[in-house]
Design a protein around this motif. Structure first.
Motif, PDB file in Angstrom:
ATOM      1  N   ARG A  83       5.759  -3.496 -50.381  1.00  0.00           N
ATOM      2  CA  ARG A  83       5.215  -4.163 -49.191  1.00  0.00           C
ATOM      3  C   ARG A  83       6.287  -4.405 -48.132  1.00  0.00           C
ATOM      4  O   ARG A  83       6.001  -4.983 -47.083  1.00  0.00           O
ATOM      5  CB  ARG A  83       4.579  -5.498 -49.589  1.00  0.00           C
ATOM      6  N   LYS A 123      -4.239 -10.578 -56.282  1.00  0.00           N
ATOM      7  CA  LYS A 123      -4.127  -9.557 -55.237  1.00  0.00           C
ATOM      8  C   LYS A 123      -3.034  -9.900 -54.239  1.00  0.00           C
ATOM      9  O   LYS A 123      -2.815 -11.060 -53.889  1.00  0.00           O
ATOM     10  CB  LYS A 123      -5.467  -9.363 -54.516  1.00  0.00           C
ATOM     11  N   TYR A 124      -2.359  -8.841 -53.777  1.00  0.00           N
ATOM     12  CA  TYR A 124      -1.338  -8.949 -52.734  1.00  0.00           C
ATOM     13  C   TYR A 124      -1.623  -7.866 -51.697  1.00  0.00           C
ATOM     14  O   TYR A 124      -1.479  -6.674 -51.982  1.00  0.00           O
ATOM     15  CB  TYR A 124       0.063  -8.758 -53.316  1.00  0.00           C
ATOM     16  N   CYS A 125      -2.044  -8.285 -50.517  1.00  0.00           N
ATOM     17  CA  CYS A 125      -2.347  -7.326 -49.445  1.00  0.00           C
ATOM     18  C   CYS A 125      -1.059  -6.889 -48.766  1.00  0.00           C
ATOM     19  O   CYS A 125      -0.110  -7.669 -48.625  1.00  0.00           O
ATOM     20  CB  CYS A 125      -3.282  -7.953 -48.415  1.00  0.00           C
ATOM     21  N   HIS A 126      -1.034  -5.648 -48.340  1.00  0.00           N
ATOM     22  CA  HIS A 126       0.115  -5.155 -47.589  1.00  0.00           C
ATOM     23  C   HIS A 126       0.110  -5.794 -46.206  1.00  0.00           C
ATOM     24  O   HIS A 126      -0.939  -5.855 -45.549  1.00  0.00           O
ATOM     25  CB  HIS A 126       0.048  -3.631 -47.461  1.00  0.00           C
ATOM     26  N   PRO A 127       1.250  -6.301 -45.727  1.00  0.00           N
ATOM     27  CA  PRO A 127       1.264  -7.015 -44.441  1.00  0.00           C
ATOM     28  C   PRO A 127       0.901  -6.140 -43.247  1.00  0.00           C
ATOM     29  O   PRO A 127       0.438  -6.660 -42.223  1.00  0.00           O
ATOM     30  CB  PRO A 127       2.712  -7.525 -44.335  1.00  0.00           C
ATOM     31  N   ASN A 140      -1.274  -3.475 -43.484  1.00  0.00           N
ATOM     32  CA  ASN A 140      -2.630  -2.955 -43.648  1.00  0.00           C
ATOM     33  C   ASN A 140      -3.300  -3.693 -44.806  1.00  0.00           C
ATOM     34  O   ASN A 140      -2.998  -3.428 -45.978  1.00  0.00           O
ATOM     35  CB  ASN A 140      -2.610  -1.453 -43.921  1.00  0.00           C
ATOM     36  N   GLU A 141      -4.210  -4.586 -44.486  1.00  0.00           N
ATOM     37  CA  GLU A 141      -4.828  -5.410 -45.518  1.00  0.00           C
ATOM     38  C   GLU A 141      -5.767  -4.626 -46.432  1.00  0.00           C
ATOM     39  O   GLU A 141      -6.191  -5.138 -47.467  1.00  0.00           O
ATOM     40  CB  GLU A 141      -5.592  -6.575 -44.871  1.00  0.00           C
ATOM     41  N   GLN A 142      -6.075  -3.394 -46.064  1.00  0.00           N
ATOM     42  CA  GLN A 142      -6.906  -2.555 -46.934  1.00  0.00           C
ATOM     43  C   GLN A 142      -6.105  -1.999 -48.115  1.00  0.00           C
ATOM     44  O   GLN A 142      -6.682  -1.509 -49.082  1.00  0.00           O
ATOM     45  CB  GLN A 142      -7.519  -1.399 -46.142  1.00  0.00           C
ATOM     46  N   VAL A 154      -4.098  -2.884 -51.174  1.00  0.00           N
ATOM     47  CA  VAL A 154      -3.956  -4.073 -52.019  1.00  0.00           C
ATOM     48  C   VAL A 154      -3.283  -3.690 -53.332  1.00  0.00           C
ATOM     49  O   VAL A 154      -3.665  -2.720 -53.994  1.00  0.00           O
ATOM     50  CB  VAL A 154      -5.330  -4.710 -52.322  1.00  0.00           C
ATOM     51  N   SER A 200       0.757   3.128 -44.203  1.00  0.00           N
ATOM     52  CA  SER A 200       0.900   1.700 -44.482  1.00  0.00           C
ATOM     53  C   SER A 200       2.313   1.353 -44.929  1.00  0.00           C
ATOM     54  O   SER A 200       2.820   0.263 -44.641  1.00  0.00           O
ATOM     55  CB  SER A 200      -0.091   1.267 -45.573  1.00  0.00           C
TER      56      SER A 200
END
Length: 416
Positions: free
Chosen positions: A65, A88-92, A94-96, A98, A237
């Motif tokens: 990330r 879950k950890y979303c990419h800063p 691109n939140e799609q 994960v 991403s």
């Protein structure tokens, strides 16, 4: 740049453009083209990580990330806590995208039986990463067989390799990095064989040094495992983590160029923009410079060359910002220029020779040049924008490689 391979707009896309023009004229067409270029942000991509506590899952999640343990929203490192529920950890960027930290196999809530993958929601994950900082256990091998039975892709990752190297240096008189790596991988594959699992690659990595061992190879193989649309999402991403990721970005960005050139040419032809004369004055082009500038700004972000990315790199590596600026002092014209992106592009267009621009019409383009020529107000519009963007991508790729080389040199030599 005299010879650039043409990235083709697909026949399906050309047909879609024709239908839109037949039904609606040019109105709204640039927006449609631009929306297609943003499709990658709407593609969900979920990556599952499985491993015992303290094997380095959080460090890997942060590294992919582009975060450090101190950054807001980073996964907590060094706590040794057991994961009790899928987290879950979303990419800063691109939140799609994960990353999921999954509970290990064999706990009361997640027993080692056929219910495990169902309980963690296996169907939503595009692939699994199985991490260990030592031998892969019978639980890991059991899980791998279960994942295989469901036709899902997975990767074995041996973490904390730097620690393993330091330990070997202290205990072995005739130390060799290559022998240590070979021994670790052989030991893992012996375990796989004993567990009746076919031999698979083992990726030896250290999350704090992405330019050593197998981190780059892991990124490449993760990308290859995905269908193209999801591969593009992951590529765009990710920050420019490795040279391999940078090359993958170049491949994806080049495929955007025909659409960018088309949208800019249409917008220029449909508005009252004053044509910009090419060198020689015989031909002028009408292009949407703001659209092209936005695309180049996107490239700078993708390659980690914008001011914000370089500042983050400086902070993350504890190296002064000037260290990385010095690495770019012999870089491409846009990186050494003090002009804004928009002004730089205007001057770049003006310096372009008309006859040279028209010579660059690739053979593949001749299939629909008459149509595009009429559509964008002249073939020179499309070709000029196309050439400029392709050259920009190639130049910025070289700049990004210079930055990576500077990072490698700094981390290997201890530069302050």
């Amino acid at each position: 740049m005299d010879d650039i391979a043409f990235e083709v707009i697909t026949e399906a896309e050309i047909d879609e453009i024709r239908r839109h023009v037949d039904e609606h004229g040019l109105s709204g067409l640039p927006g449609i083209v631009q929306n297609k270029m943003r499709d990658w942000r709407n593609v969900p991509l979920s990556i599952a990580l499985v491993g015992e506590a303290a094997v380095g899952k959080s460090s890997f999640i942060n590294s992919i990330r582009g975060l450090t343990a101190d950054d807001e929203g980073s996964a907590a490192v060094g706590t040794g806590d057991v994961t009790r529920e899928p987290t879950k950890y979303c990419h800063p960027y691109n939140e799609q995208l994960v990353l999921w930290d999954l509970p290990g196999v064999g706990t009361p809530r997640f027993p080692q039986d056929k219910s495990y993958l169902g309980r963690v929601g296996y169907s939503k994950y595009d692939f699994f990463l199985l991490l260990s900082d030592d031998r892969f256990t019978s639980k890991d091998i059991w899980l791998a067989r279960e994942i295989e039975s469901l036709k899902k892709e997975y990767f074995f990752i041996r973490t904390k390799i730097e620690d393993a190297m330091e330990s070997a240096k202290d205990s072995e008189r005739d130390f060799s990095e290559s022998r240590v790596l070979e021994r670790i991988k052989k030991d893992c594959n012996d375990n796989f064989t004993a567990g009746q699992l076919k031999k698979r690659p083992v990726y030896c990595i250290d999350c704090y040094d992405k330019h050593k061992w197998d981190y780059s190879k892991l990124m490449e193989d993760m990308l290859v495992s995905l269908p193209e649309i999801k591969r593009n999402t992951l590529v765009l991403s990710l920050s420019p983590l490795t040279k391999g990721v940078i090359k993958s970005k170049t491949m994806v960005l080049r495929k955007r160029v025909p659409k960018v050139a088309l949208a800019s040419g249409i917008q220029g032809a449909c508005t009252s923009l004053i044509p910009i004369p090419l060198l020689g004055g015989a031909i002028g082009v009408s292009l949407d410079i703001a659209l092209l500038a936005a695309e180049v700004t996107f490239y700078l972000k993708q390659y980690g060359l914008n001011d914000e990315s370089l500042q983050e790199l400086s902070a993350g590596t504890n190296k002064p910002l000037d260290y990385f600026k010095d690495a770019l002092k012999d870089g491409s014209a846009i990186m050494t220029s003090r002009q804004s992106v928009k002004t730089f592009l205007m001057n770049m267009i003006k310096s372009e020779a008309a006859e040279e621009s028209l010579k660059r019409v690739p053979i593949e383009l001749t299939r629909f040049v008459p149509y595009l020529g009429a559509l964008v107000g002249g073939t020179a519009n499309f070709v000029t924008a196309y050439y400029m963007m392709m050259k920009m991508i190639d130049d910025l790729e070289k700049d990004a490689m210079k930055v990576i080389d500077a990072v490698i040199e700094a981390t290997s030599s201890g530069v302050d």
